[in-house]
Design a protein around this motif. Sequence first.
Motif, PDB file in Angstrom:
ATOM      1  N   TYR A  36       0.843  -1.187   0.000  1.00  0.00           N
ATOM      2  CA  TYR A  36       0.000   0.000   0.000  1.00  0.00           C
ATOM      3  C   TYR A  36       0.883   1.243   0.000  1.00  0.00           C
ATOM      4  N   GLN A  38       0.647   5.487   1.058  1.00  0.00           N
ATOM      5  CA  GLN A  38      -0.150   6.497   1.752  1.00  0.00           C
ATOM      6  C   GLN A  38       0.484   7.866   1.570  1.00  0.00           C
ATOM      7  N   PRO A  44      -4.554   5.037   3.092  1.00  0.00           N
ATOM      8  CA  PRO A  44      -3.694   4.142   2.305  1.00  0.00           C
ATOM      9  C   PRO A  44      -4.374   3.732   1.006  1.00  0.00           C
ATOM     10  N   PHE A  46      -4.099   0.768  -2.130  1.00  0.00           N
ATOM     11  CA  PHE A  46      -3.511  -0.465  -2.637  1.00  0.00           C
ATOM     12  C   PHE A  46      -2.729  -0.171  -3.914  1.00  0.00           C
ATOM     13  N   GLN A  49       0.135  -6.416  -5.638  1.00  0.00           N
ATOM     14  CA  GLN A  49       0.059  -7.662  -4.859  1.00  0.00           C
ATOM     15  C   GLN A  49       0.671  -8.785  -5.681  1.00  0.00           C
ATOM     16  N   TYR A  87       3.741   0.640   2.582  1.00  0.00           N
ATOM     17  CA  TYR A  87       3.535  -0.443   3.544  1.00  0.00           C
ATOM     18  C   TYR A  87       3.562  -1.798   2.851  1.00  0.00           C
TER      19      TYR A  87
END
Lengths: 113, 118
Positions: A36, A38, A44, A46, A49, A87
Amino acid sequence: LAKTTQPISMDSYEGQEVNITCSHNNIATNDYITWYQQFPSQGPRFIIQGYKTKVTNEVASLFIPADRKSSTLSLPRVSLSDTAVYYCLVGMNYGGSQGNLIFGKGTKLSVKP
Amino acid sequence: EPEVTQTPSHQVTQMGQEVILRCVPISNHLYFYWYRQILGQKVEFLVSFYNNEISEKSEIFDDQFSVERPDGSNFTLKIRSTKLEDSAMYFCASNPTGIESLEGWKLFFGSGTQLSVL
């Protein structure tokens, strides 16, 4: 969620490629790796992945070695607007009871002109 | 792109007062969350909500907090009697599937409500 470790902060200059590495030594077989972003005073967002090898989208690339004990988020040619906290989250993607995402301290990326 | 909207963007209140923070999740989403972030600190999970009931809550989410989905579109967080330490940015998030599926890791966050308790 598996414990993750990432640098507290990183500095870069505009136009450079930035690589942020996250360690997750106790990643489970079923775990995916999620990143993520921010921006200041925002929620935050996405960004990417993956499970193994390499994933690429319009924002970033995610490199995951064969042992999956770490992952690297790669931001190509960063600009000032990429200044944000990034993150890394790792955990089971299916099964179990309803859970929630736990955010660590992240990596604060500062891009300078 | 659809987005989660939160109102107000800023809320100032006196200690001991009740506040209600409002959120409109993305329309076809079924799972809803509140997080908060104290200035300079981590984003902390408060509560998750599905099928009109709380699915999970953190230690922060004590009896002073409650959530409600009153009309099928809004999702609210109420703090009954605010304390100074409740001052934080509160984020609402939603997701169509829940964390049990891979798509459930893609939470959509609102821009937050900055709550200041004086």
